[in-house]
Motif scaffolding. Sequence first.
Motif, short mmCIF file in Angstrom:
data_model
loop_
_atom_site.label_atom_id
_atom_site.label_comp_id
_atom_site.label_asym_id
_atom_site.label_seq_id
_atom_site.Cartn_x
_atom_site.Cartn_y
_atom_site.Cartn_z
N VAL A 162 3.51 -1.27 3.74
CA VAL A 162 3.12 -0.10 3.69
C VAL A 162 4.17 1.16 3.60
O VAL A 162 5.01 1.06 4.34
CB VAL A 162 2.02 0.36 4.92
CG1 VAL A 162 1.61 1.60 4.78
CG2 VAL A 162 0.84 -0.64 5.12
N TRP A 209 0.88 -2.94 12.46
CA TRP A 209 0.11 -3.38 11.18
C TRP A 209 0.83 -4.58 10.70
O TRP A 209 0.01 -5.66 10.22
CB TRP A 209 0.48 -2.26 10.18
CG TRP A 209 -0.18 -2.53 8.81
CD1 TRP A 209 0.61 -2.83 7.93
CD2 TRP A 209 -1.20 -2.80 8.17
NE1 TRP A 209 -0.10 -3.23 6.46
CE2 TRP A 209 -1.24 -3.07 6.71
CE3 TRP A 209 -2.59 -2.58 8.67
CZ2 TRP A 209 -2.24 -3.47 5.97
CZ3 TRP A 209 -3.79 -2.69 7.71
CH2 TRP A 209 -3.61 -3.28 6.68
N THR A 257 -9.01 -1.77 4.52
CA THR A 257 -8.19 -2.51 5.67
C THR A 257 -7.64 -1.58 6.39
O THR A 257 -7.67 -1.52 7.73
CB THR A 257 -8.00 -3.66 5.29
OG1 THR A 257 -8.76 -4.43 4.47
CG2 THR A 257 -7.49 -4.51 6.36
N PHE A 258 -6.72 -0.62 5.87
CA PHE A 258 -5.75 -0.17 6.54
C PHE A 258 -6.47 1.05 7.10
O PHE A 258 -6.17 1.53 8.14
CB PHE A 258 -4.58 0.63 5.54
CG PHE A 258 -3.63 1.49 6.44
CD1 PHE A 258 -2.51 0.53 6.97
CD2 PHE A 258 -3.69 2.63 6.54
CE1 PHE A 258 -1.69 1.33 7.74
CE2 PHE A 258 -2.69 3.58 7.25
CZ PHE A 258 -1.53 2.69 8.02
N LEU A 317 3.61 0.85 12.09
CA LEU A 317 3.68 -0.08 10.93
C LEU A 317 3.97 -1.47 11.56
O LEU A 317 3.71 -2.45 10.84
CB LEU A 317 4.56 0.41 9.87
CG LEU A 317 4.05 1.50 9.19
CD1 LEU A 317 5.08 1.86 7.98
CD2 LEU A 317 2.65 1.71 8.61
N PHE A 353 -8.17 -0.21 10.24
CA PHE A 353 -6.92 -0.53 11.40
C PHE A 353 -6.72 0.96 12.05
O PHE A 353 -6.74 0.85 13.11
CB PHE A 353 -5.96 -0.97 10.39
CG PHE A 353 -4.35 -0.68 11.38
CD1 PHE A 353 -4.33 -1.73 12.33
CD2 PHE A 353 -3.55 0.05 10.91
CE1 PHE A 353 -2.96 -1.44 12.70
CE2 PHE A 353 -2.41 0.09 11.72
CZ PHE A 353 -2.33 -0.84 12.73
N TYR A 360 -0.85 -8.00 9.70
CA TYR A 360 -0.92 -8.18 8.12
C TYR A 360 0.63 -8.45 7.81
O TYR A 360 1.08 -7.30 7.21
CB TYR A 360 -1.70 -6.97 7.42
CG TYR A 360 -3.26 -6.82 7.88
CD1 TYR A 360 -4.06 -7.68 7.30
CD2 TYR A 360 -3.33 -5.93 8.75
CE1 TYR A 360 -5.36 -7.58 8.03
CE2 TYR A 360 -4.63 -5.67 9.32
CZ TYR A 360 -5.55 -6.48 8.93
OH TYR A 360 -6.88 -6.47 9.32
N LEU A 416 0.83 -1.20 0.07
CA LEU A 416 0.01 0.13 -0.01
C LEU A 416 0.80 1.40 -0.11
O LEU A 416 1.83 1.13 0.96
CB LEU A 416 -1.07 0.18 1.24
CG LEU A 416 -2.19 -0.82 1.17
CD1 LEU A 416 -2.80 -0.73 2.68
CD2 LEU A 416 -3.23 -0.06 0.22
#
Lengths: 302, 453
Positions: free
Chosen positions: B79, B70, B346-347, B67, B350, B74, B35
């Motif tokens: 990212v 994150w 999704t991000f 991150l 989140f 995931y 992303l």
Amino acid sequence: MKNKRKIRHQLTWYSFIIISVICLVTLTYIPMGTTIKYSFYDARTLGFEGSFNGFQNYKVLVSNAGFVKAIINTFALTGLSLLVIPIGYIFACLINGVRNVKVQSLFRVGFYMPNIITGVSVVLIFQVVLKQNGGLLNSALSALFHTDVTVGWLADPNYAKFGAGILGLWANLGYCMLICLANLQGISSDVSEAAEVDGANGWKRWLYITTPLMKNCFIFLFITTIINGFSRFTDLFIIGGNSASGRPGGSLQTLLMYIYQYSFEYPNFGMASAGAMILFLLTFIVTMVNLKLTGFFDKERD
Amino acid sequence: MKKKILSFALTIPMIMMCSAGAASAVSAEELEGTLRMYGPGLFTEVGAEGTVDIVSGLERPGYDKLLERWNELYPNVKVEIEAIPWDNWKAAVQTAAMSGDYDIIIHGNGNADFCLDLTEYIENDPEVKDNVTFYPFRRNPENFTEVKAYGISYTLNPIVCVLDKQIFEDYGVELPDSSWTYDEILSLAEQMTGEDPVTGKTTYGISMCKAADMYKNYKVLSLGLNDVIFDFSEKLADTKVSFDNPTTVNVFEYIQKFGEFSSPDYLEGLNLANAWTEENDTAMTWADGAYTIYNTIKANGLEDRFMFLPLPKVAEGVDAGRTSSVLQDLNMAIYKNTEQKELAWTFLKFMLTDEQAQQWLIDTFSIPANTQYTGLIQEAMSEDYANAIAEIIASNPFGFDSSASDYYDSTWFGTLQSDIVTAGDMVLQGQSTAEEAVANIQANIDTYISSLE
């Protein structure tokens, strides 16, 4: 065969400037062309073509009171900034009169110093100097006139242009002085000495010989000061509290600040481009009038 | 037998929950991709590795921490954040979006041309829908009567009133509560402008948001007085704007009257150097950036001296009784042509719902937009400050966003925002009356709208 050789020979020379030409076209003329094009479009988002709307953007701008006020402000502030030329010239003459080279260098550096200070610092300093209550200038004036002076040099819309004028004067005086000084030192002393032999005193020599010989220097300074005045932005933006609204009361909003609003605050690139074209036209007309009045074109013909 | 049936009955849902959990964990691990994000805001402020606040000396963790979390959830989704400063950000995010290189545009919600309408995502996601009161709504340029969420706010920034309890005490004035009105603010400001009876120093009643941000004062007051000026039509050119009305005049009159009890430095537009310090001389100060103000007060050891209070409640209309402390935000939007829309959502989700992400926001001195985590603010600040923020978030007119309200607009009416700053300034300086200010702005709006026809 001969032609081919000639062309090849010329291409060799042209190859030296090809990179400059490409850069000039890509970075200057194409954006200029795009600006002209956008000025006839309703373009709010970069990359989206928008719709062609003829002279609509120009019409909206010239019928907007804020835009007209911005033009008036720009001319007024530019007019005030022109004071830097006679004052710079006077300082240059005074410094030129100093015979001691070291002392002269000291003054030259001293007066040029404001030019190397960043604009932000200059504004912050002048906000203290020109403060309405307890500012340095008001305190000095109060002491001088034995009365409480509380002029809002940067806060009152009626005085803000003078305050901004003082700031601009201080910031640009050194540059102007230096250009005048360089020109003064380039004037041959023969004419002046001949006049002295004929009995002309110092004042007359300055007024009738030195000053007219500075004409080309004044034309140069006049044009550059006007161009700088028309594109004035940073200091006024900071005075306004990092706002392009031209605080106080829009009295310091220049044309460039007005255009900035449409470029970066409420993106409407069509309007911004139309504003930029108007600014370009005004600068062009003023420059042409100036060149005409000062006989620049006559000299070219000669 | 009963026990067997009961244990069977309990086991089945337990197995289902476990398998569901495993399935979701697997699906999270299965997600793959990169992303790319671009834009200004919090990520720029803290950087990848974090910063130290120069005023308070407090550390803020960088987005690498976020991150890390994150990637725990995931692991196969990378990212990449390209954080930019606020300078010229609108043009910068437009250019970035048009390049097609980014999936998420940070603070890009303002442009429906390149941002995805998130209405469906929000409607289908109760975890988001039920816990968010503020959306960065924007008008649909295809139909101006429609208001849509083209982004999600991940942190909020309310305009609060900072009270100096010391000045109130010195003047023997009782501290107000959030049921106060604008007339009461005016009366309090008048009472506390003059010579402090205890210290003998000159004090001032009120400072609104700084003069260069006059439009924020306008937003607060116009919401508070229910000054509806827009009657939107499908086409912008057909929209009716009644700026020149008695309530707007009243808004500017309040600005003018508050100015009478403000310090000369405020009127000059200078920074209030003594605000939140021992030398503070203003009883009530409106300001945004509540978390930073709190940190400054705390760093100066003056937590007991000051407090936050929401601005008065909306007087009438559909939002009557809700706070007029306008919320501002930092948000994220999804580029509408990205092929990774689900991953991008999704991000965004989140950022809004993950507990550790909310803690990261708090650690970076940001106020989470998710009302479920308002409690984190109450853990981080003393109640004199946190309660006001919690009240503002809870009582914000639902879905109220100044850019898509009927009170104010900074996008579609040319230089309206700048015109309000100029007019407010003229009124504060006594150079123009409220009536003149309002009439001038109406004339500019009329000219602008007529150009659209």
